[in-house]
Write an enzyme that holds these catalytic residues in place. Structure first.
Site, PDB file in Angstrom:
ATOM      1  N   ASP A  52      31.571  41.011  33.622  1.00  0.00           N
ATOM      2  CA  ASP A  52      31.755  42.444  33.478  1.00  0.00           C
ATOM      3  C   ASP A  52      33.152  42.891  33.086  1.00  0.00           C
ATOM      4  O   ASP A  52      33.440  44.073  33.151  1.00  0.00           O
ATOM      5  CB  ASP A  52      31.340  43.164  34.745  1.00  0.00           C
ATOM      6  N   ARG A 243      35.959  47.164  40.980  1.00  0.00           N
ATOM      7  CA  ARG A 243      34.791  47.567  40.209  1.00  0.00           C
ATOM      8  C   ARG A 243      34.406  49.003  40.543  1.00  0.00           C
ATOM      9  O   ARG A 243      35.030  49.657  41.368  1.00  0.00           O
ATOM     10  CB  ARG A 243      33.619  46.621  40.510  1.00  0.00           C
ATOM     11  N   TYR A 251      36.463  36.374  43.186  1.00  0.00           N
ATOM     12  CA  TYR A 251      36.180  35.041  42.632  1.00  0.00           C
ATOM     13  C   TYR A 251      36.975  34.027  43.431  1.00  0.00           C
ATOM     14  O   TYR A 251      38.164  34.230  43.685  1.00  0.00           O
ATOM     15  CB  TYR A 251      36.656  34.936  41.176  1.00  0.00           C
TER      16      TYR A 251
END
Lengths: 608, 608
Positions: A52, A243, A251
């Site tokens: 994304d 986000r 991650y």
């Protein structure tokens, strides 16, 4: 009972796979009014998770198709990166913050994050307006390219035969179809069926990286929870990306011991679920707390080998793009960007060949340009990974990664990770000559942004918006100072040269109109809006009053006025060819228009 | 046969007339979730011609409702004005060019032109998403306000009774309806039916100006055809304004001899049609040619007296806005802007009263603020008209208008014509006190734009976008430098004051949530993004992480970082109340929160 006849159809381009690469390709072709179909095996579009991050260059590309406005409205912008390293008291601490993007010429000096489903919707809605929709629940079952050399050489032929099967049909509708295509684009992902049909090998690194990913809305005292955070700790490295809707994606590069079954030596997904991943993240972020307020919203494990396909094209009739020809670690956030930019590079070339405007050999530049990029990306990733995964420098670990060095490396590769610095090597589509006439317009790189003032009405325009991805070559004419008598004479002589029958503008003109739709001429003059008279210019340089610009400040004197020096164009001016994808293709002096004839002559076709 | 029963209904607000003022009002009320209906006598919306210039302030207002993006996408921008005057050889010549807008703080330093039908569509689509549509072919046939003082004093009552008649109904549908409204807004144009029902006089200038207007796509050698051109010639004055699709609008002030029948002494429209108007324009523009390439697309004659209604409200229950209460000459392009800004000024006040948040007396500030503006506008117009219509200065006409003086006057009134400089006088909604704490935030004027950096993620935001017209008062807290220990103590003491029960934040809190939806707190700190920790701030000043900003440059160092000095706010900080319409309502020092209690106490109501 009659034997059902398998329907047979023809199409110019069939795109197989409707992920980001396939959608970018189909949308671009639809924009170019190319007859295109796109199929996908999935019954519905992807709705959550997955890649994304959109890089600054990809935002520019979206803008060139007129779809950046929505992308920017819906997405989260990432402006700042934070670097965390081990503190003396055991956990981590903030070492420094820096701009997330370090490409000075980026028009959008930030990355954006938006989930893949929303990105795909932007393409789907754009395509729908152009009359193209994804045919879902449809799989290819066979693909063949004609062996007939004459057929292959004929650009009007349909030498690729694809058998399709629909896995969900209404009663009475045929389940099968035979499609004859001029071109097939395989954008069907890392496990590409198209690639396998032609036995294209994936070359590269055999060692595999294992990544864990978590999405959550965190309750945290970590001060950089809304920045991109690169965390180097003694308990594993982590990357945090903000986000939409207050969410954060974490991650984590996992260690073999976390995920490899010691008995079998293989990856064992049973060993690592969301709770285990959360623990890994918490160890890495200690002493900061990390509490998912609404649970783990999404998680996955990525096990990715970095590989590049040995070929991107078969007979220049079947081409593969995106994950089908290269796979990358997610850390640099480049996978989806690389995929969409493959399609952006390929689509205009196919469009020109389908229209009969370009020789099929133009398509060869797709593999040469994009395969090299994919290899460069992996080389970059290796260097970056070594630093990212390496143990931090501590008293116990004196050969560890030095924080300052890591941050500098992050910045050094800014041009690369932003996509801004992507450079295509000389080819029939990139003529490396006369660079000195416009040192700031690097041949083989994208035309950088700057704002110019429209001569007729002093309305400021970003020049990138004058170079849309509309499948025309743009000729940007820097005339110099037209009020200077000598320079005016040079410009008039150039215009006379351009009106000769052998000039590319005439030679490759389409139809009877003198203003060929293959080319769009944009003129940028020196001058001051207070006294400029645009009507003095030769009409070739102002086919419409909106085509003439001056290098002047805007009416509020807050920007502009330095474009010539920004682009390194001198008072003698320059002719700059911009490819339909926004990359500088060639440069020539005003008095050598014939050098552009040579450029276009290497791939362009005279209309039948 | 049964006697048909006239349906009876109740509504909070009935808007009569769906032109720009009525649509702005209904859209704003719909945004505020107020129960609103809007009727119009016309069967379809207006599709061509009519007023179409949008001033910089009006663009800001559109942006505050989230509808500027579309306005800017569809419209033509006017950045530059050109001044033409008689030349020595008989015709006209360019004297000078200047920015069209001279308000230095304008966020959008240009005007836009878009035909009224497109402007109305923007409102109609916005309202439709909120569930409100114009009820067309509907006329009011009677209106009455209750005489009952108790009923009038009760904000929950519906004291206005309006009888409606539908001129086009489906069979079986009732033609008549009786609506009982809390408030009625008359936005029914220059010949307002609502105004006439209450015998409100229109005061002002009896002399009338006559204007002719033409739309065309010209073939011309006039160099400023895409700028706004103010042409002063010996053969009449003209104003040219560029429009969409290469169109140009030409306004000409006509002379009595062109239009008055000498026998009757009255305006005779037969004497002036499109061909005659074109001749007037050509005489004015000589020696430049003006050839309509596709004919005269639209034309009209305006005969306008400049008048202002004696009252804008009846018992604060029926209010009139737009052309219903003031008419202006078209030359300054202010009519439609004034109308829409009337509605913008009125809507939030009605919304707050309907919600029971404010005393009805707040509505009195509508007439005091907007009637004064309408009068000022006419005073400006008189001065400007005298110059515009006056003979130019020539050898023969030594007391004519001097070109330089005309241009300077145009610029001097830039703050006025742009709408940026509109200033509301002290009232219960404008507390003129402590101006010295923020000399750049003028009490009674709109909060000027500036870009600040969001503390949590370094994302730059335009502060006007943090002050949407959402019917909440905004409290902008300039904390000063929170890392300074003394200043931090002051901020913490202020926060303690704000948490006391007698503070307006608590006193006027709605419901059980401590964060009252009547107020939105935005915090702007001094600081540097590289080291800032937003988590150190008291939670009242960051109800969400997105509420805290710093006065710093953006990551590319290209803008920002001077907000405190731009606003004239010192290191001691300031509390600034911004009204729901974006105007500065009050200012207080951090240690005298009670001064804001006094401001809100003058019109706000404690929730029942």
């Amino acid at each position: 009972m009659p034997v059902p006849v398998v329907p047979y159809s023809e199409v110019d381009v069939l795109v197989i796979g409707a992920g980001p690469a396939g959608l970018m390709c189909a949308n671009a072709l639809a924009n170019a009014r190319v007859n295109v179909r796109i199929i996908d095996q999935r019954a519905v579009k992807v709705t959550a998770g997955q890649a994304d991050g959109i890089s600054p260059r990809t935002i520019e590309v979206f803008q060139s198709y007129g779809i950046a406005e929505r992308l920017l409205r819906e997405s989260v912008q990432v402006h700042q990166a934070a670097f965390y390293n081990p503190s003396s008291s055991g956990g981590i601490e903030l070492t420094s913050r820096a701009p997330d993007v370090t490409a000075p010429s980026a028009r959008y000096p930030f990355e954006v994050a938006l989930h893949q489903g929303a990105i795909e919707s932007i393409f789907l809605d754009s395509m729908k307006e152009l009359g193209v929709e994804v045919e879902r629940s449809t799989i290819p079952t066979s693909i063949e390219i004609s062996e007939d050399e004459n057929e292959l050489a004929d650009p009007a032929s349909h030498p690729v035969r694809v058998a399709l099967k629909r896995t969900s049909v209404f009663e009475g509708e045929p389940e099968e179809e035979i499609v004859h295509a001029k071109f097939v684009v395989g954008t069907d992902g890392a496990h590409s069926w198209v690639r396998k049909q032609f036995d294209i090998s994936m070359d590269g690194e055999q060692s595999e990286f294992i990544w864990g990913v978590l999405d959550m809305v965190p309750d945290t005292d970590f001060p950089d929870i809304r920045n991109k955070s690169l965390v180097h700790s003694n308990h594993g490295s982590a990357l945090l990306v903000p986000r939409e809707k207050d969410r954060v994606r974490v991650y984590m590069q996992l260690e073999d011991k976390d995920i490899i079954n010691p008995t079998t030596g293989r990856v064992d997904k049973e060993r690592m679920g969301p709770n285990e991943l959360l623990e890994v993240a918490r160890r890495s972020l200690h002493p900061y707390k990390l509490i998912p307020t609404t649970g783990i919203l999404w998680w996955t494990l990525y096990i990715i080998g970095q590989r590049v396909a040995s070929r991107f094209a078969i007979k220049n009739r079947v081409l593969i793009a995106g994950d089908a020809c290269h796979t990358h670690s997610p850390k640099a956030g480049q996978g989806m960007n690389a995929s969409m930019n493959d399609a952006h590079n390929l689509a205009w070339k196919i469009a020109l060949v389908v229209r009969g405007w370009a020789e099929p050999s133009l398509l060869s530049t797709y593999e040469s340009e994009r395969r090299k990029y994919a290899l460069d990306l992996i080389a970059f990733d290796k260097e970056f990974s070594t630093l990212f995964s390496g143990k931090p420098l501590t008293e116990e670990n004196s050969d560890g990664v030095e924080p300052e060095h890591f941050m500098k490396t992050f910045q050094k590769f800014g041009g690369f990770t932003s996509g801004i610095g992507v450079h295509y090597s000389p080819s029939i589509a990139v003529l490396d000559k006369n660079q000195n006439l416009a040192s700031g317009l690097v041949i083989g790189e994208r035309f950088p942004p700057y704002q110019f003032i429209r001569a007729a009405d002093a309305w400021p325009f970003e020049i990138q918006d004058l170079l849309p991805s509309d499948f025309r070559f743009k000729l940007v004419v820097f005339t110099g100072d037209f009020s200077d008598r000598l320079q005016q004479a040079r410009v008039k002589s150039m215009v006379a040269d351009m009106q000769k029958p052998e000039c590319f503008l005439k030679r490759y003109a389409t139809g009877k109109n003198s203003a060929s739709p293959r080319f769009d001429i944009i003129t940028i003059s020196k001058g001051r809006k207070e006294g400029f008279d645009f009507l003095q210019f030769p009409t070739l340089l102002r086919s419409h009053w909106s085509k003439l610009y001056i290098d002047d400040v805007d009416v509020t004197r807050s920007f502009g006025g330095e474009g010539y020096s920004h682009y390194g164009v001198g008072p003698e001016g320059a002719l700059v060819v911009v490819r339909p994808d926004g990359y500088v293709g060639a440069i020539a002096p005003l008095d050598r228009v014939e050098e552009l004839d040579a450029y276009f002559g290497s791939f362009m076709k005279v209309s039948a």
